[in-house]
Each structure stands twice: as C-alpha cells, then as structure tokens.
Write an enzyme that holds these catalytic residues in place. Structure first.
Site, short mmCIF file in Angstrom:
data_model
loop_
_atom_site.label_atom_id
_atom_site.label_comp_id
_atom_site.label_asym_id
_atom_site.label_seq_id
_atom_site.Cartn_x
_atom_site.Cartn_y
_atom_site.Cartn_z
N HIS A 23 -5.60 12.22 67.02
CA HIS A 23 -5.54 11.56 65.71
C HIS A 23 -5.07 10.12 65.86
O HIS A 23 -5.61 9.21 65.21
CB HIS A 23 -4.58 12.32 64.79
CG HIS A 23 -5.07 13.67 64.38
ND1 HIS A 23 -5.42 13.98 63.10
CD2 HIS A 23 -5.30 14.80 65.11
CE1 HIS A 23 -5.83 15.23 63.03
NE2 HIS A 23 -5.75 15.75 64.24
N ASP A 124 -2.59 10.83 57.31
CA ASP A 124 -3.34 11.88 57.99
C ASP A 124 -3.19 13.21 57.25
O ASP A 124 -2.43 13.33 56.28
CB ASP A 124 -2.83 12.01 59.43
CG ASP A 124 -3.90 12.42 60.42
OD1 ASP A 124 -4.86 13.10 60.01
OD2 ASP A 124 -3.77 12.09 61.61
#
Length: 468
Positions: A23, A124
C-alpha cells in the site's frame, strides 16, 4: 511526461497509507507523479521505520515532498515485535495489534493536520476513523484505493441496500457469484474454500452497517476505464460519490532514478541471462513480499514449473522460504533453464524484457498492473480473497489464466500448473489470452492516456469546494 512546472494554484495533499508496503509504495508512486507536475505539494506520512525504507526521492522533486514520521505510542509499540512497523515485519497473529497501533496515531495525525492545513488528505482502507477526523478539521478527504473498483462493489454494501434482508449475505454460497446490486452480467464470485477461510463456519452474518470509509468526499482508484469502466461507474452510483481513476501509473510515468538501476550489477547479470532466452519463452514467477506460501503449494508450484519445460525466473522472498523448502534436487535439475533468486530484483525491467512471455503471480493489484503494462499474460494463483476476485475478472477479460484449485480445500497439482502455463504460453487455444494481454498492454503503457488521468485528478482537487 510533461516537464515539472511551478503553479500559483499549488495544492497541498497529505497522504496516510496503511502500514503495508503493498500500500505504501503505490501511495508513494502517486505522490512522486503529482509532485513531478509541480502543481502539488505532498506531505507523506507513516511511521519512522517505514519512512526510512522508502526509495530515495529523485532530487528534482525533493522540494515538493515532505516525509513525516509519526511514532507509535509506547503501549502499542511494546505489543509488537522489535522494529515491527509494517505487515512485512509482523506475524499474522499480531495483525490486530498493528491495526491498533495504526489507529493509535489518530491524535498525532490530528495535530499534524491542524498545523500543516493540507487542502486534501488521501487515506487507505484501514483508516475508517479518518473521514470523521478530517470533517472535524474541515479538510476534504479521499479514499485512495489501490485495488480495482470491483472490490468495493463486491464487499461493501451500498447505502440503499442497508437493512434490506434480500441483499443480506448470510451463507457461504451467497458469495459464490456477484452481489444482487450488480446490474450487468458477471461471473465474479468466490469459491467455497476462499469464503470459508475468511469467515469460518458454514453460516456467518455480514455486518449491516454503513462503512465509515464510504463517508469520504471522493473515491480515487489506481485504475482506468480501459480496464474496468463498468465497475468504476457502478461504485459511484451505488455509493453516490464522485469517482476519479488516476490511471495505472505505468513505468512511463513513474519517477525513478533509471541510471542507478541500470548500473546495478544484479541487473546486468539478470539481463545477460534473459538475453540468451528465446522471445516470449520465459515464465517470470513472483508472489509479492508478504504472501506466506504453504510447503505443499511451494512443492506443486516448483514441480509444475519443471513439468512445463519452460525457462523460468522465480523470485522467492526469504520470508517465503523461512518455513518451506524447494523440492529436493529441484534447483539442480532445472539449473540449465531456470533461475531461483532469493533477493530483490528490478521487477519492472524483467517484465519489460522481450524474452518474458507470462507472469505467474498471486494476483495482487500492483502485480496485475505491472504485468499487463508490458502485455504479459498473467497465470494466476490467488491466496487471499481479493486476489481471487482479481483472478476471476482477468479470466473474464481473457488476459489471465487461473490455475484450477479443488473448490473444497483449495489444493492444486503440479499438472494443473504445467497445463495452465502451456495454455498461456503456447497452446493455440490460449492465443486469445496472449492477444488480449498485448492489447491491454498498449493501453496501459500509453503515457498520453495515463497523463490525462493524472491531470484530471489534479484539476478535480483544485476545483473542489468543501460541502458544509
């Protein structure tokens, strides 16, 4: 790529990815691409250990990116392994503690946002607490999803269906096909062993509540309409949110120090080996940095590669072999046509080499985009539930061949590995996969198309007016 230019309307965007390098790195690539435009100033936020492990920022965009370290609270740090600041460093049985440590950064993040006053914050999928925090500070926030839009459509119940018993998924078989809110034909779904592994027993209840992350002001996807226009349109309709794809951020747009990579002696050796192989004959094998592959799966993968007869370049991370071993004698038997590398490799350079014909992958979102960028057929062996969905959509689009598994226990055989590789690489029946992958590669690697996605994204951020 257009040259960097200074703008009077320079935006300030804060980025706070989840603590996994799968990520962190896509967020970082987007940060560098935005900074390269000269219209956006980035505050990139993570923990000290993760910040220290980021690739070096190219000198010409250093003034546009500020790296900020937020250390864990002492009580959270004490519950994790030493230097455990990412999923790569933390065993699976400590995942909950890592999430708690991430959530424990809320007060530090709030103080940072108050003092730096960014125009936007990109967060996120773990950051469910960030939208209300951003709203309290009058800062618009965007959910930057590194996964395809189809994941959001599949897993998140739209607001219009909350409380509707007809839409509720309470049994394993409810996940075998697309949810009821998908209006177009699709075979997207999970297998019995995939659902059971995630949810446990034969019955379970899916939480009937509104996802906090969906209360953001904007959905941003590392995706493009050329790949999944129907899913990008649907996610906006289902959740009544604007959706902006930023493209796939291909190597043609990524900002990196190419000279440094070219001078790496490891690349010189790898290139020398690849140069000796026939065009399109090599299978590149890599399963990311965090997949823990069971011993029986490693064995069948290796023997399937051997059985296929193709030359291969297999990257196995050290942690993937910490509890497993390659089959006895495998490396000796295949040394004339295969390489097993247990170190970092320049993956993009390998995938770009003309000798590579297929990419054998776990089907992580980043791996998909990198493989298709170079027009490589994907041979997929998913391990996590999101990867399984990706494998199914790649099959639908005829750019990926999924290795068959036993639907009850998830097992597979060396024969199924070899047959899938043959289909993807040389069988006449598989020519449609090779052709479609090349077509997709032309779109993914088109820098003009991908530049427009970034420019549209910047324009949207600049023109957005916060709704009170």
């Amino acid at each position: 790529m257009s040259s960097m230019r200074k703008s009077d309307k320079q935006l300030h965007v804060a980025m706070f990815p989840w603590l996994a390098f799968g990520h962190i790195l896509p967020f970082f690539e987007l940060a560098k691409v935005l900074a390269h435009k000269g219209q956006v100033r980035i505050t990139f936020i993570s923990t000290p250990g993760n910040i220290n492990r980021l690739p070096k920022i190219p000198r010409h965009i250093e003034p546009f990116i500020t790296l900020v370290s937020l250390p864990f609270l002492h009580e959270h740090k004490a519950s994790l392994p030493e230097n455990g600041e990412s999923t790569m460093d933390v065993p699976i049985d400590k995942a909950a503690e890592l999430i708690m440590a991430y959530e424990g950064l809320q007060e530090s993040l709030a103080q940072l946002l108050k003092s730096s006053a960014p125009n936007w914050i990109l967060f996120d999928f773990i950051g469910h607490w960030i939208p209300p925090l951003a709203k309290s500070l009058n800062i618009p926030c965007a959910f930057f999803c590194i996964f395809p839009a189809l994941d959001t459509c599949f897993f998140h119940i739209p607001k219009s269906h909350l409380g509707n018993p007809a839409s509720f998924r309470t049994k394993i078989e409810d996940f075998f096909g697309p949810p009821k809110w998908v209006p177009f034909p699709s075979n997207i779904g999970l297998k019995f062993h995939e659902v059971k592994k995630i949810f446990g027993g034969p019955h379970f209840a899916q939480n009937d509540h509104e996802d906090t992350i969906l209360t953001c002001d904007l959905f941003v996807y590392r995706s493009c309409t050329e790949f999944e226009s129907e899913w990008l349109n649907l996610v906006g309709e289902l959740h009544n949110k604007p959706v902006i794809p930023v493209g796939v951020i291909p190597p043609t747009l990524q900002v990196r120090d190419a000279d440094e990579e070219d001078k790496n002696p490891m690349w010189a050796n790898i290139k020398s080996w690849l140069d000796k192989q026939r065009h399109g004959s090599v299978v590149y094998v890599a399963f990311g940095s965090e997949i823990k592959i069971p011993q029986e799966d490693i064995t069948e993968m290796a023997l399937g590669l051997e059985l296929s007869g193709f030359p291969f370049f297999w990257v196995i991370r050290k942690q993937q072999l910490s509890l497993t071993d390659l089959p006895n004698g495998f490396e000796d038997r295949t040394k004339d046509r295969g390489i097993v590398c247990k170190d970092w490799v320049p993956q993009l350079k390998i995938l770009a080499h003309e000798s590579v014909g297929a990419y054998f992958t776990h089907c992580g979102a980043g791996s998909i985009l990198e493989g298709l960028n170079f027009g490589r057929v994907l041979v997929t062996l998913p391990f996590y539930v999101d990867q399984s969905l990706h494998a199914r959509v790649l099959e639908e689009k005829k750019v990926g061949v999924e290795i068959p598994r036993n639907e009850q226990d998830g097992s597979f055989t060396r024969t199924s590995v070899a047959k899938s590789l043959m289909l993807a690489m040389v069988d006449e029946e598989g020519s449609i996969y090779r052709d479609k992958a090349k077509e997709m590669g032309l779109l993914f690697s088109d820098s003009h198309i991908q530049e427009r996605y970034i420019e549209n994204f910047i324009e949207y951020l600049q023109n957005y007016k916060l709704k009170n």
